[in-house]
Design an enzyme around this catalytic site. Structure first.
Site, PDB file in Angstrom:
ATOM      1  N   LYS A  33       0.838  -1.213   0.000  1.00 34.94           N
ATOM      2  CA  LYS A  33       0.000   0.000   0.000  1.00 34.94           C
ATOM      3  C   LYS A  33       0.873   1.264   0.000  1.00 34.94           C
ATOM      4  CE  LYS A  33      -0.409  -0.116   5.026  1.00 34.94           C
ATOM      5  NZ  LYS A  33      -1.203  -0.624   6.155  1.00 34.94           N
ATOM      6  N   ARG A 116     -10.657   0.559  15.118  1.00 35.47           N
ATOM      7  CA  ARG A 116     -10.470   1.469  13.988  1.00 35.47           C
ATOM      8  C   ARG A 116     -11.372   1.013  12.839  1.00 35.47           C
ATOM      9  NH1 ARG A 116      -4.747   1.740  10.895  1.00 35.47           N
ATOM     10  NH2 ARG A 116      -5.512  -0.339  10.383  1.00 35.47           N
ATOM     11  N   TYR A 243      17.301  30.361   3.500  1.00 32.36           N
ATOM     12  CA  TYR A 243      16.244  31.232   4.029  1.00 32.36           C
ATOM     13  C   TYR A 243      16.519  31.614   5.476  1.00 32.36           C
ATOM     14  CZ  TYR A 243      13.053  30.466   0.100  1.00 32.36           C
ATOM     15  OH  TYR A 243      12.460  30.452  -1.121  1.00 32.36           O
ATOM     16  N   MET A 289      12.124  24.271  -0.561  1.00 30.94           N
ATOM     17  CA  MET A 289      11.142  23.397  -1.212  1.00 30.94           C
ATOM     18  C   MET A 289      11.833  22.368  -2.106  1.00 30.94           C
ATOM     19  SD  MET A 289       7.729  24.355  -3.403  1.00 30.94           S
ATOM     20  CE  MET A 289       7.056  25.437  -2.164  1.00 30.94           C
TER      21      MET A 289
END
Ligand SMILES: *Cc1c(COP(=O)(O)O)cnc(C)c1O
Length: 346
Positions: A33, A116, A243, A289
């Protein structure tokens, strides 16, 4: 672009270890998954199939369709059931049993304590009568443990409850279904595995999140992450990098920019407690980023070769480190044995 190497050698090493625990490779259902925990869905499916694995587990129909050619059976944990020769579907509530197509092959999920997903233990007999009355095609009964990775008796308590579920299912005339409850931690703890399959995820990829007192099974990280250099500069003491200028150099340094950032799923973290890449270099300043800064000027740098160690640094778990890696990072299988990375953990 940054890239990911998948070590076939380490993956097969892990499969060998897990097959020993389970008794055979036929009893391993590989959990693929979420893009195979970030490793690459079809790459890992093809490697598992080549090893001889015949069963897989995914979350969605979309994932299942992509790996259909590789397996005899694929269990879909969260998808609307429909008739299919390869797919089976976890069914987690009563209403689904009322609505689904009787020709769809289903595996009933029972809630033995995790609360769950799944049918409550006291709804089990009711669910079995719906299955009987509607002539549904029940092929499996499963549960999931909430504390398999914790040193306590909770797992035993939940396992006893699943034994009770098995008795009820068998006495209702469904003796032929397959039963399964083990995830990686449960299988790694097991002394006598006697269920039909184990649903192993994280251990395939080389991680064991069990605390130290358990017998360690030697596993090896399958994934390593690398970044490429985009530019280099020679900076003087006092230069501030990235930054906010969060990192100030205290000596002259050759600093390079590499093409990985939080946009690729790498954690932004805290520039004042920087992550250190496997060659010992701390990241300099804030993660952007798409870019990071490191001392040196090599063309490529290994950023990660042990997701569990990195997870400790970032206060998370190996699962999250690898599943966050962007699917658009190219993944490449390394066939050869001595490709150098990652270092075996044992
Ligand atoms: C994800 C998942 C697994 C695999 O768990 P690991 O801890 O990664 O081995 C097994 N069963 C179910 C139902 C799951 O959702």
């Amino acid at each position: 672009m940054a890239f990911i190497h998948i070590s076939k050698h380490n993956f097969y090493h892990n499969l060998n270890q897990l097959a020993l625990k389970a008794g055979s490779k036929e009893r391993l259902a590989v959990v693929l998954k979420d893009n195979a925990y970030g490793h690459g869905l079809t790459i890992m499916a093809a490697l598992a199939a080549e090893y001889g694995i015949t069963q897989a587990v995914v979350i969605s129909v979309e994932e299942a369709e992509r790996i259909r050619p590789y397996f005899d059976r694929v269990l879909i944990l969260h998808g609307p059931p429909f008739p299919d020769e390869v797919f089976t579907f976890a069914v987690t509530d009563r209403q689904q049993l009322m609505d689904l197509d009787p020709a769809a092959r289903i595996e009933l999920k029972v809630d033995t304590g995790m609360h769950r997903n799944g049918i409550a233990m006291d709804e089990l007999e009711g669910a079995l009568s719906i299955i009987h009355d509607r002539k549904l095609s029940l092929v499996g009964v499963m549960t999931h443990y909430r504390s398999a990775d914790v040193l306590s008796s909770e797992l035993m308590w939940q396992q006893k409850r699943f034994e009770q579920v098995k008795r009820t299912v068998r006495t209702s005339g469904y003796g032929h279904v397959r039963f399964h409850s083990h995830n990686s931690a449960t299988l790694l703890r097991a002394h006598h595995f006697d269920e039909d399959i184990a649903r192993v995820g994280i251990a395939l990829y080389g991680y064991n999140e069990l605390p130290a007192p358990f017998d360690p099974v030697p596993l090896r990280p399958v994934l390593s992450l690398h970044a490429r250099r985009t530019s280099t500069r020679h900076l003087s003491p006092g230069a501030r990098i990235g930054y906010g200028g969060d990192h100030t150099l205290t000596r002259p340094m050759t600093v390079s920019t590499y093409d990985l950032g939080y946009g690729d799923g790498w954690p932004r973290g805290d520039a004042h407690a920087p992550y250190t890449v496997p060659d010992g270099s701390p990241m300099l300043g804030r993660v952007s980023m798409d870019f990071i800064s490191l001392e040196g000027d090599s063309d490529t740098r290994c950023i990660l070769d042990d997701a569990q160690a990195a997870a400790h640094h970032f206060g998370t778990i190996s699962y999250e480190m690898t599943t966050h890696l962007s699917p658009s990072i190219p993944r490449q299988v390394q066939e050869e044995e001595d490709w150098g990375l990652p270092t075996p953990k044992e």
